[in-house]
Design a protein around this motif. Structure first.
Motif, PDB file in Angstrom:
ATOM      1  N   THR A 106     -26.138  27.566 -31.488  1.00 57.50           N
ATOM      2  CA  THR A 106     -26.090  26.237 -30.866  1.00 57.50           C
ATOM      3  C   THR A 106     -24.878  25.450 -31.366  1.00 57.50           C
ATOM      4  N   TYR A 107     -24.572  25.602 -32.659  1.00 60.65           N
ATOM      5  CA  TYR A 107     -23.428  24.883 -33.236  1.00 60.65           C
ATOM      6  C   TYR A 107     -22.122  25.362 -32.590  1.00 60.65           C
ATOM      7  N   LEU A 108     -21.956  26.680 -32.525  1.00 57.64           N
ATOM      8  CA  LEU A 108     -20.705  27.235 -31.992  1.00 57.64           C
ATOM      9  C   LEU A 108     -20.554  26.893 -30.516  1.00 57.64           C
ATOM     10  N   GLN A 109     -21.656  27.055 -29.800  1.00 59.83           N
ATOM     11  CA  GLN A 109     -21.636  26.814 -28.351  1.00 59.83           C
ATOM     12  C   GLN A 109     -21.302  25.352 -28.055  1.00 59.83           C
TER      13      GLN A 109
ATOM     14  N   GLY B 266      -5.286  41.456 -10.613  1.00 61.85           N
ATOM     15  CA  GLY B 266      -6.688  41.649 -10.970  1.00 61.85           C
ATOM     16  C   GLY B 266      -6.912  42.248 -12.334  1.00 61.85           C
ATOM     17  N   ILE B 267      -5.893  42.780 -12.977  1.00 65.95           N
ATOM     18  CA  ILE B 267      -6.135  43.474 -14.235  1.00 65.95           C
ATOM     19  C   ILE B 267      -5.539  42.747 -15.435  1.00 65.95           C
ATOM     20  N   ARG B 268      -5.424  41.457 -15.308  1.00 66.18           N
ATOM     21  CA  ARG B 268      -5.011  40.696 -16.487  1.00 66.18           C
ATOM     22  C   ARG B 268      -6.221  40.504 -17.397  1.00 66.18           C
ATOM     23  N   PRO B 269      -6.034  40.659 -18.689  1.00 66.25           N
ATOM     24  CA  PRO B 269      -7.186  40.526 -19.581  1.00 66.25           C
ATOM     25  C   PRO B 269      -7.853  39.164 -19.433  1.00 66.25           C
ATOM     26  N   SER B 270      -9.163  39.168 -19.388  1.00 59.38           N
ATOM     27  CA  SER B 270      -9.908  37.944 -19.098  1.00 59.38           C
ATOM     28  C   SER B 270      -9.709  36.865 -20.138  1.00 59.38           C
ATOM     29  N   PHE B 271      -9.475  37.265 -21.375  1.00 57.38           N
ATOM     30  CA  PHE B 271      -9.353  36.205 -22.361  1.00 57.38           C
ATOM     31  C   PHE B 271      -7.924  35.732 -22.517  1.00 57.38           C
ATOM     32  N   ASN B 272      -7.112  36.003 -21.540  1.00 50.07           N
ATOM     33  CA  ASN B 272      -5.780  35.401 -21.499  1.00 50.07           C
ATOM     34  C   ASN B 272      -5.882  33.903 -21.228  1.00 50.07           C
ATOM     35  N   GLY B 273      -6.691  33.245 -22.012  1.00 52.41           N
ATOM     36  CA  GLY B 273      -6.770  31.804 -21.885  1.00 52.41           C
ATOM     37  C   GLY B 273      -7.850  31.326 -20.946  1.00 52.41           C
ATOM     38  N   ASN B 274      -8.396  32.244 -20.194  1.00 47.31           N
ATOM     39  CA  ASN B 274      -9.357  31.826 -19.186  1.00 47.31           C
ATOM     40  C   ASN B 274     -10.781  32.013 -19.670  1.00 47.31           C
ATOM     41  N   ASN B 275     -11.003  31.689 -20.949  1.00 45.25           N
ATOM     42  CA  ASN B 275     -12.316  32.032 -21.489  1.00 45.25           C
ATOM     43  C   ASN B 275     -13.289  30.867 -21.487  1.00 45.25           C
ATOM     44  N   PHE B 276     -13.192  30.038 -20.507  1.00 46.94           N
ATOM     45  CA  PHE B 276     -14.065  28.870 -20.450  1.00 46.94           C
ATOM     46  C   PHE B 276     -15.531  29.260 -20.380  1.00 46.94           C
ATOM     47  N   GLY B 277     -15.801  30.417 -19.789  1.00 42.93           N
ATOM     48  CA  GLY B 277     -17.199  30.835 -19.654  1.00 42.93           C
ATOM     49  C   GLY B 277     -17.743  31.470 -20.913  1.00 42.93           C
ATOM     50  N   LEU B 278     -16.908  31.582 -21.942  1.00 41.55           N
ATOM     51  CA  LEU B 278     -17.324  32.277 -23.160  1.00 41.55           C
ATOM     52  C   LEU B 278     -17.349  31.302 -24.315  1.00 41.55           C
ATOM     53  N   TRP B 279     -18.509  31.107 -24.928  1.00 39.44           N
ATOM     54  CA  TRP B 279     -18.575  30.160 -26.039  1.00 39.44           C
ATOM     55  C   TRP B 279     -18.397  30.849 -27.375  1.00 39.44           C
ATOM     56  N   LYS B 280     -18.368  32.185 -27.394  1.00 40.26           N
ATOM     57  CA  LYS B 280     -18.242  32.882 -28.679  1.00 40.26           C
ATOM     58  C   LYS B 280     -16.766  32.933 -29.096  1.00 40.26           C
TER      59      LYS B 280
ATOM     60  N   HIS C 187     -19.697  23.140 -29.866  1.00 39.47           N
ATOM     61  CA  HIS C 187     -18.334  22.703 -30.181  1.00 39.47           C
ATOM     62  C   HIS C 187     -17.292  23.364 -29.305  1.00 39.47           C
ATOM     63  N   LYS C 188     -17.491  24.640 -28.966  1.00 41.97           N
ATOM     64  CA  LYS C 188     -16.482  25.262 -28.116  1.00 41.97           C
ATOM     65  C   LYS C 188     -16.498  24.618 -26.724  1.00 41.97           C
ATOM     66  N   LEU C 189     -17.698  24.371 -26.214  1.00 45.85           N
ATOM     67  CA  LEU C 189     -17.779  23.723 -24.896  1.00 45.85           C
ATOM     68  C   LEU C 189     -17.164  22.335 -24.936  1.00 45.85           C
ATOM     69  N   ARG C 190     -17.475  21.602 -26.003  1.00 46.21           N
ATOM     70  CA  ARG C 190     -16.975  20.219 -26.071  1.00 46.21           C
ATOM     71  C   ARG C 190     -15.445  20.198 -26.157  1.00 46.21           C
ATOM     72  N   VAL C 191     -14.894  21.072 -26.965  1.00 49.46           N
ATOM     73  CA  VAL C 191     -13.438  21.131 -27.092  1.00 49.46           C
ATOM     74  C   VAL C 191     -12.810  21.494 -25.748  1.00 49.46           C
ATOM     75  N   PHE C 192     -13.316  22.549 -25.112  1.00 50.71           N
ATOM     76  CA  PHE C 192     -12.670  23.020 -23.885  1.00 50.71           C
ATOM     77  C   PHE C 192     -12.917  22.093 -22.701  1.00 50.71           C
ATOM     78  N   GLN C 193     -14.058  21.398 -22.707  1.00 42.68           N
ATOM     79  CA  GLN C 193     -14.300  20.445 -21.625  1.00 42.68           C
ATOM     80  C   GLN C 193     -13.433  19.211 -21.764  1.00 42.68           C
ATOM     81  N   SER C 194     -13.072  18.889 -23.006  1.00 38.72           N
ATOM     82  CA  SER C 194     -12.404  17.597 -23.192  1.00 38.72           C
ATOM     83  C   SER C 194     -10.882  17.693 -23.165  1.00 38.72           C
ATOM     84  N   ILE C 195     -10.313  18.889 -23.398  1.00 37.59           N
ATOM     85  CA  ILE C 195      -8.856  18.928 -23.395  1.00 37.59           C
ATOM     86  C   ILE C 195      -8.342  18.597 -21.996  1.00 37.59           C
ATOM     87  N   GLY C 196      -7.298  17.811 -21.960  1.00 38.37           N
ATOM     88  CA  GLY C 196      -6.727  17.429 -20.679  1.00 38.37           C
ATOM     89  C   GLY C 196      -7.433  16.255 -20.025  1.00 38.37           C
TER      90      GLY C 196
END
Lengths: 268, 224
Positions: A219-222, A99-113, A224-233
């Motif tokens: 809007t620009y950052l959000q 439970g105490i692994r840092p959240s941004f250890n790759g699991n930052n899909f919910g974060l667009w910043k 592109h980050k969403l598009r990149v992370f949604q499309s990988i894989g």
């Protein structure tokens, strides 16, 4: 600019306008993830995520030796003994630790910043995974990065999945299975990090990059980050066909930006 | 006046963007002319492969910003014209890049199958005031280079020179300045000779692999 300190002081938080600089502050333990640091990182991550006045986060390490050496194995051994387990590996497997692994250890899909790692020294194991979980990486020329878990009889477990989106598969396997660390220049050549800078300059450079990022509207950052992370894989044709709402050019800033763009067009 | 010219060299269609004074900016008209060029390529059984090039030592600086700023209706729309990107074609396209390859021009080059770059070529999205969506680059950059390189280009406005672009796998080959077109055409002629038909390239099948689970890809490959 205000300076504040996290409750346990293992994580120093500093604001530079819209940029949050989080400094892991356990230099005597090479900023290892223990002593409340993972919890403090998590809390800072959520605060950053939810604070509309913050737009970019920089993560770095205190001192001139280490960015982060990964899990605090000494502390793990102590806790493992207290739990009656025989080794730190048992603790790594224990639910209590998960439970105490840092959240941004790759699991930052919910974060667009965007989050930038300023790698100021040894960047190992969980520390490497932390850096890979960030969006951009600036590394100092003397720093080394790697996943040496195998050399201690422990597999890298947490977010090595991110590695395979940062390097070709064969290189990722080499890094995980040999445990050899990479010097900064090699990491750069492989595309694992974005820039190499002189010793002591990673935060300064990360801040410059953060300020460049801040020139874009949300809007620009959000978008592109969403598009990149949604499309990988995803298969390329499927990913290309994905439709998103809130296109950057539909933002209120678009027309204004266009006028500014005209002033220096065409680009050199 | 057309802003694009095509010519046939054997089985190769050479496409040249010709707006040198405006650095081959992709006006609405030029985008439509490119779509026509792709149709010319697909509609001719003797054309198997294409080379895309920009005149004047520039590939393209991307959107025609003055047109966007003064435009009305269609010309004010920064969304690329449908069919602009050659990804859906059955024929391979080689981008022969000299000089700036920016913005929508960079996306166009990424959407080609191979990229030959001259020394002095630069790639990226340097216009930090032009808030358009890089729909194609967002998908292709992580596949071709890496997640981190893709995010860097999209978020910082940084440009990569030819060497770095090659190092991170965005460029297939670097050639001396002024040689991109000649090398691109030579490569295309060579490929045409080796493959002997447009179908033999199996472009669509190959583009279908990245992102598939390995087992699915293997099953598909067995049927090819």
């Amino acid at each position: 600019m205000t300076t504040e300190t996290a409750p346990a002081e293992v994580l120093l938080l500093r604001r530079e306008g819209p940029v949050l600089i989080a400094t892991m502050n356990r230099p005597e333990r090479m900023n290892a993830l223990g002593g409340g640091l993972p919890e403090a990182l998590n809390e800072a991550w959520f605060d950053f995520k939810d604070d509309p006045s913050l737009r970019v986060m920089i993560v770095t390490g205190a001192g001139d030796r280490a960015f982060c050496a990964g899990a605090d194995l000494r502390q793990n051994d102590e806790r493992a003994r207290a739990l009656g387990a025989e080794s730190a590996q048992a603790l790594l497997d224990a639910d209590a630790y998960r439970g105490i692994r840092p959240s941004f250890n790759g699991n930052n899909f919910g974060l667009w910043k965007p989050v930038i790692a300023a790698i100021n020294g040894w960047c190992l194991a969980g520390g490497c995974e932390l850096a890979m979980g960030c969006d951009l990486r600036v590394i100092e020329e003397q720093a080394q990065i790697g996943l040496p878990e195998v050399k201690r009889g422990m597999g890298a477990k947490q977010t090595t999945h991110k590695l395979y989106f940062l390097t070709p598969l064969s290189l990722g396997l080499e890094i995980v299975w040999t445990g050899d660390t990479l010097i900064a220049q090699t990491a750069y050549q492989l595309g694992l990090v974005n820039e190499v800078v002189p010793k002591g300059k990673s935060v300064e450079r990360a801040l410059e990059l953060a300020q460049q990022v801040c020139r874009y509207p949300n809007t620009y950052l959000q978008y592109h980050k969403l598009r990149v992370f949604q499309s990988i894989g995803l298969p390329v044709d499927y990913a290309l066909a994905l439709q998103q709402r809130d296109l950057p050019h539909q933002s209120s800033e678009f027309r204004e930006g266009l006028q500014a763009s005209l002033g220096h067009w065409p680009p050199k | 006046m057309p802003s694009l010219a095509t010519r046939h060299e054997g089985h190769v269609l050479v496409i040249e963007m010709q707006r040198p004074l405006l650095k081959n900016a992709l006006s609405r008209a030029l985008q439509h002319e490119l779509v026509s060029a792709w149709q010319e390529l697909e509609g001719n059984d003797d054309l198997w492969i294409a080379v895309l090039h920009g005149v004047g030592g520039v590939f393209s600086v991307g959107h025609d910003v003055p047109e966007l700023a003064r435009g009305e209706g269609d010309e004010a729309d920064p969304e690329p014209v449908t069919g602009l990107f050659p990804l859906e074609l059955s024929r391979p396209v080689i981008a022969a890049v000299e000089g700036p390859c920016y913005g929508l021009g960079f996306e166009l080059a990424l959407a080609c199958d191979l990229r030959i770059a001259a020394e002095g070529a630069r790639f990226g999205f340097p216009d930090q005031h032009l808030f358009t969506s890089h729909k194609v680059a967002s998908v292709l950059l992580p596949h071709m280079a890496s997640l981190g390189i893709g995010l860097d280009l999209l978020f910082t406005g940084k440009t990569l020179d030819a060497r770095r672009a090659e190092e991170v796998r965005l460029v297939n080959k670097i050639v001396p300045e002024g040689q991109a077109l000649a090398e691109g055409v030579a490569a295309a002629r060579d490929m045409a000779q080796r493959f002997g038909s447009a179908e033999a390239f199996q472009k669509q099948a190959i583009w279908g692999f990245p992102g598939l689970p390995l087992s699915t890809a293997l099953n598909l490959a067995r049927r090819m």
